[in-house]
Design an enzyme around this catalytic site. Structure first.
Site, PDB file in Angstrom:
ATOM      1  NE  ARG A  93      48.096  19.027  52.056  1.00  0.00           N
ATOM      2  CZ  ARG A  93      47.096  18.706  51.245  1.00  0.00           C
ATOM      3  NH1 ARG A  93      46.742  19.491  50.251  1.00  0.00           N
ATOM      4  NH2 ARG A  93      46.424  17.588  51.428  1.00  0.00           N
ATOM      5  CG  HIS A 132      46.800  13.450  48.416  1.00  0.00           C
ATOM      6  ND1 HIS A 132      46.928  14.804  48.600  1.00  0.00           N
ATOM      7  CD2 HIS A 132      46.039  13.325  47.289  1.00  0.00           C
ATOM      8  CE1 HIS A 132      46.289  15.466  47.648  1.00  0.00           C
ATOM      9  NE2 HIS A 132      45.736  14.583  46.826  1.00  0.00           N
ATOM     10  CD  GLU A 166      40.606  17.138  47.952  1.00  0.00           C
ATOM     11  OE1 GLU A 166      40.476  16.245  47.112  1.00  0.00           O
ATOM     12  OE2 GLU A 166      40.833  18.319  47.649  1.00  0.00           O
ATOM     13  CG  ASN A 202      42.317  20.706  49.815  1.00  0.00           C
ATOM     14  OD1 ASN A 202      43.065  21.346  50.562  1.00  0.00           O
ATOM     15  ND2 ASN A 202      42.562  19.466  49.449  1.00  0.00           N
ATOM     16  CE1 TYR A 240      42.155  23.148  43.220  1.00  0.00           C
ATOM     17  CE2 TYR A 240      41.175  21.910  45.040  1.00  0.00           C
ATOM     18  CZ  TYR A 240      42.278  22.233  44.256  1.00  0.00           C
ATOM     19  OH  TYR A 240      43.501  21.672  44.510  1.00  0.00           O
ATOM     20  CD  GLU A 271      44.712  19.837  47.280  1.00  0.00           C
ATOM     21  OE1 GLU A 271      43.888  19.882  46.327  1.00  0.00           O
ATOM     22  OE2 GLU A 271      45.099  18.785  47.798  1.00  0.00           O
TER      23      GLU A 271
HETATM   24  O1  IFM Z   1      44.751  17.131  42.012  1.00  0.00           O
HETATM   25  C1  IFM Z   1      43.764  17.215  43.009  1.00  0.00           C
HETATM   26  C2  IFM Z   1      44.346  16.867  44.356  1.00  0.00           C
HETATM   27  O2  IFM Z   1      44.944  15.616  44.362  1.00  0.00           O
HETATM   28  C3  IFM Z   1      43.253  16.864  45.395  1.00  0.00           C
HETATM   29  N1  IFM Z   1      42.482  18.083  45.356  1.00  0.00           N
HETATM   30  C4  IFM Z   1      42.032  18.565  44.081  1.00  0.00           C
HETATM   31  C5  IFM Z   1      43.172  18.584  43.087  1.00  0.00           C
HETATM   32  C6  IFM Z   1      42.666  19.097  41.721  1.00  0.00           C
HETATM   33  O3  IFM Z   1      41.678  18.266  41.224  1.00  0.00           O
END
Ligand code: IFM
Length: 444
Positions: free
Chosen positions: A75, A119, A164, A290, A292, A347
């Site tokens: 990606r 992005h 995002e 995404n 985290y 992500e």
């Molecule tokens: O690096 C970023 C990415 O560009 C977008 N999502 C989160 C990642 C980590 O912060």
């Protein structure tokens, strides 16, 4: 053994400004990130994407690395001002050629391209016209997307309109931590709405093109929890979740914004028509998520105010809690809203400091452990019938982490930014074994 379904798409993700370098090469226009990072005080140590991972020149080597890892998919994002230096109108053939070559290189190596159209590197020339605040931007975006579909659509079969949008709108226009660095809530609300309209416009153009691939959007979702059951805490959790997540999921899947947003923002809330919402909610082919971390809020007993608190779990170098169960929670929640729509984790990954051994190998046990635990949660989702079709690790290699510059390393491949030498980390070797086995066991 945690075995994944046949055809599960294992990949890694990057973004143009974070890895390419040479941002003005071959006739490209400036992006807002080029301007922002070149303005004093905006990034760690004044670092910029001028060189980054030099991927613009080393993409062949990088694709070879992807092949060595065994990636099924990659990606990447396309830099709008490389393709359209003024953001609209004149095409820069050399900019477009770069992505053409990259796509061919991927396909020749058996790696499926997943292209993100935006992005975060908006053309500076469009920012001068108001950028995401200008309602015209949906047309500029649709025209840009049409250029990409025409040139690459015969080979790129999966497209992600935006990465995002919450970050583009909130960090770019409200807090100013990201380009273009505005601090204006009014602007941020409009940017968010126009981002969603731009997504809709690109989907319309894709459908009209007759191309047979798939198109979706990627949203970032945190797990958001209350650390106590005080009514004030629950109200904050709801407000944060509404602004960060429901703001995007509900127009996309329910065709309406949460009522609380208009109430909360009052006169600052943009004028939204039923037609806008109908377009935003038009069917897409998949959703990218995404994930985290988790946010926890609790009432401070001393002051009575609600604030963000930490758990006893490990935290990454970004100060983000490692909370793998959150991946399950988030995907389950989205699935309940989106029904049978295929989902991709577009992500997931972690910044941790790496230890380079005297023999040059790179030890990163925390990252390996982070990935292992999240893979297990992804497997749990599939077991429970959530249609998770693929998983992209963030990131293929260490890169420019926006305002944090090069101080945070997310890669499963280490990059020595002095020499541009790439070294697969232990986490990269682990990931490679997972892909080869299409699963993992306790010993992987
Ligand atoms: O690096 C970023 C990415 O560009 C977008 N999502 C989160 C990642 C980590 O912060």
């Amino acid at each position: 053994m945690y075995r994944f379904p046949e055809g599960f798409v294992w990949g890694a993700a990057t973004a143009s400004y974070q890895i390419e370098g040479s941002p003005l090469a071959d006739g490209a226009g400036e992006s807002i990130w080029h301007r922002f990072s070149h303005t004093e005080g905006n990034t760690h140590n004044g670092e910029t994407g001028d060189v980054a991972c030099d991927h613009y020149r080393r993409y062949r080597e990088d694709v070879a690395l992807m092949k060595e890892l065994g990636l099924k998919a990659y990606r990447f994002s396309i830099s709008w001002p490389r393709v359209l230096p003024e953001g609209k109108g004149r095409i820069n053939p050399k900019g477009l050629d770069f992505y053409d070559r990259l796509v061919d290189e991927l396909l020749e190596n058996g790696i499926e391209p997943f292209a993100t159209i935006y992005h975060w590197d908006l053309p500076g020339a469009l920012h001068d016209l108001g950028g995401w605040i200008n309602p015209e931007i949906e047309h500029w975006f649709a025209d840009y997307a049409a250029v990409l579909f025409l040139r690459l659509g015969d080979r790129v079969k999966r497209w992600i309109t935006l990465n995002e949008p919450w970050c583009s709108a909130h960090l770019g226009y409200v807090t100013g931590h990201h380009a273009p660095g505005l601090r204006d809530q009014w602007a941020g609300l409009r940017a968010a709405h126009h981002l969603l309209l731009a997504h809709a416009a690109a989907v319309e153009v894709y459908r009209a093109s007759g191309l047979q691939g798939q198109i979706g959007i990627t949203v970032n979702i945190n797990a958001t929890h209350a650390g106590d059951d005080a009514p004030e805490t629950l109200a904050v959790v709801r407000r944060v979740d509404t602004y960060n997540t429901r703001f995007f999921l509900e127009p996309l899947f329910k065709g309406s914004y949460p009522e609380e947003l208009a109430q909360h923002f009052g006169r600052a809330w943009p004028k939204v028509t039923a037609g806008d919402l109908e377009r935003i909610a038009q069917p897409m082919d998949f959703l990218g998520i995404n994930y985290y971390t988790r946010l926890i809020f609790a009432k401070d007993p001393a002051t009575g105010t609600v604030r963000q608190v930490k758990s006893t779990a490990p935290y990454t170098d970004m100060g983000w809690e490692v909370y793998p169960e959150g991946l399950y929670e988030v995907l389950k929640r989205v699935h309940e809203m989106a029904g049978p729509l295929p989902l991709y984790v577009t992500e997931n990954g972690a910044a941790f400091p790496d230890r380079i051994r005297p023999d040059g190998t790179v030890s990163d046990p925390e990252r390996t452990d982070y990935l292992r635990q999240h893979f297990i949660q992804a497997h749990r989702c599939i077991q429970d019938g959530i249609p998770l079709a693929g998983y992209f690790v963030w990131s293929l290699m260490d890169n420019f982490e926006w305002a944090f510059g090069y101080s945070k390393r997310f890669g499963v491949v280490h990059v020595d930014f002095e020499t541009q030498k790439r070294t697969v980390k232990e986490s990269g070797r682990f990931f490679s074994r997972v892909i080869a086995q299409n699963g993992l066991d306790a010993e992987s």
